[in-house]
Design a protein around this motif. Structure first.
Motif, short mmCIF file in Angstrom:
data_model
loop_
_atom_site.label_atom_id
_atom_site.label_comp_id
_atom_site.label_asym_id
_atom_site.label_seq_id
_atom_site.Cartn_x
_atom_site.Cartn_y
_atom_site.Cartn_z
N ASN A 20 -4.80 -1.54 -0.98
CA ASN A 20 -5.22 -0.55 0.00
C ASN A 20 -4.57 -0.75 1.37
O ASN A 20 -4.33 0.21 2.09
CB ASN A 20 -6.74 -0.58 0.13
CG ASN A 20 -7.26 0.49 1.05
OD1 ASN A 20 -6.88 1.64 0.93
ND2 ASN A 20 -8.11 0.11 1.98
N ASN A 21 -4.29 -2.00 1.72
CA ASN A 21 -3.77 -2.32 3.04
C ASN A 21 -2.85 -3.53 2.90
O ASN A 21 -3.13 -4.43 2.12
CB ASN A 21 -4.94 -2.62 3.99
CG ASN A 21 -4.49 -2.87 5.40
OD1 ASN A 21 -4.17 -3.99 5.75
ND2 ASN A 21 -4.47 -1.83 6.22
N THR A 55 -10.40 -5.58 -1.85
CA THR A 55 -9.80 -5.07 -3.07
C THR A 55 -9.96 -6.08 -4.19
O THR A 55 -9.78 -7.27 -3.99
CB THR A 55 -8.30 -4.76 -2.85
OG1 THR A 55 -8.17 -3.78 -1.83
CG2 THR A 55 -7.64 -4.25 -4.11
N LEU A 98 -14.69 0.03 0.29
CA LEU A 98 -14.65 0.34 1.71
C LEU A 98 -16.06 0.58 2.24
O LEU A 98 -16.96 0.92 1.47
CB LEU A 98 -13.80 1.59 1.95
CG LEU A 98 -12.33 1.51 1.55
CD1 LEU A 98 -11.69 2.89 1.61
CD2 LEU A 98 -11.60 0.54 2.46
N ASN A 123 -8.40 -3.52 5.98
CA ASN A 123 -9.05 -2.24 5.71
C ASN A 123 -9.78 -2.30 4.37
O ASN A 123 -9.46 -1.58 3.44
CB ASN A 123 -8.02 -1.11 5.72
CG ASN A 123 -8.67 0.25 5.63
OD1 ASN A 123 -9.80 0.44 6.05
ND2 ASN A 123 -7.97 1.21 5.06
N LYS A 155 0.46 3.75 -3.14
CA LYS A 155 -0.80 4.49 -3.30
C LYS A 155 -1.08 4.85 -4.75
O LYS A 155 -1.45 5.96 -5.08
CB LYS A 155 -0.83 5.75 -2.43
CG LYS A 155 -0.72 5.48 -0.96
CD LYS A 155 -1.97 4.84 -0.43
CE LYS A 155 -1.87 4.68 1.07
NZ LYS A 155 -2.77 3.72 1.61
N THR A 197 -10.52 -0.75 -4.69
CA THR A 197 -10.82 -1.05 -3.30
C THR A 197 -12.25 -0.65 -2.96
O THR A 197 -12.73 0.40 -3.36
CB THR A 197 -9.83 -0.34 -2.37
OG1 THR A 197 -8.51 -0.83 -2.67
CG2 THR A 197 -10.13 -0.61 -0.92
N SER A 247 0.81 -1.22 0.00
CA SER A 247 0.00 0.00 0.00
C SER A 247 0.84 1.26 0.00
O SER A 247 0.31 2.34 -0.21
CB SER A 247 -0.91 0.00 1.22
OG SER A 247 -0.15 0.00 2.41
#
Length: 129
Positions: free
Chosen positions: A79-80, A104, A117, A101, A73, A115, A70
């Motif tokens: 993402n994690n 994905t 969320l 988190n 970025k 991702t 991650s």
């Protein structure tokens, strides 16, 4: 009774004589793996092994590791880094990656990550546990 022992002995001998010579290689962060504890493993349509660790996603072609973390970025990052699940869809050539988190989706054809969320304003988003 002795016939039973002879049968077991023959079975053990045939397994030893005709068994495959399986070779195991042990890899660690010294060879490029992002973390020494691999939690999840799957294989894609091209034969690449995908390994989920506590510190990123790794692909392995039999010789080299490629690490996805991650930290970058970008559209080619996850993402994690704490991978909790891997599931490969052979039909769509996509891999679902569960992390600490979010979830994905990795499109292996484009090498892009998307991702998902939790979002309190969107009832269609992932639930927040």
């Amino acid at each position: 009774m002795s016939t039973r022992y002879v049968l077991i002995f023959c079975l053990l001998i045939s397994t030893t004589v005709f068994g495959q010579g399986i070779k195991f290689e042990h890899y660690s962060d010294e060879q490029g793996l992002s973390h020494n504890s691999v939690r999840h493993i799957t294989q894609d349509n091209t034969g690449l092994l995908w390994l989920g660790t506590f510190d990123g996603l790794n692909s392995f072609d039999g010789n080299n590791f490629t690490v996805y973390q991650s930290k970058s970025k970008t559209r080619t990052s996850i993402n994690n880094d704490d991978i909790t699940a891997l599931a490969f869809n052979r039909t769509t050539d996509q891999m679902w990656i569960g992390t600490r988190n979010g979830l994905t989706l990795h499109n292996l054809k484009t090498s892009q990550f998307k991702t998902f969320l939790p979002d309190d304003n969107n009832p269609q988003s992932l639930p927040d546990p």
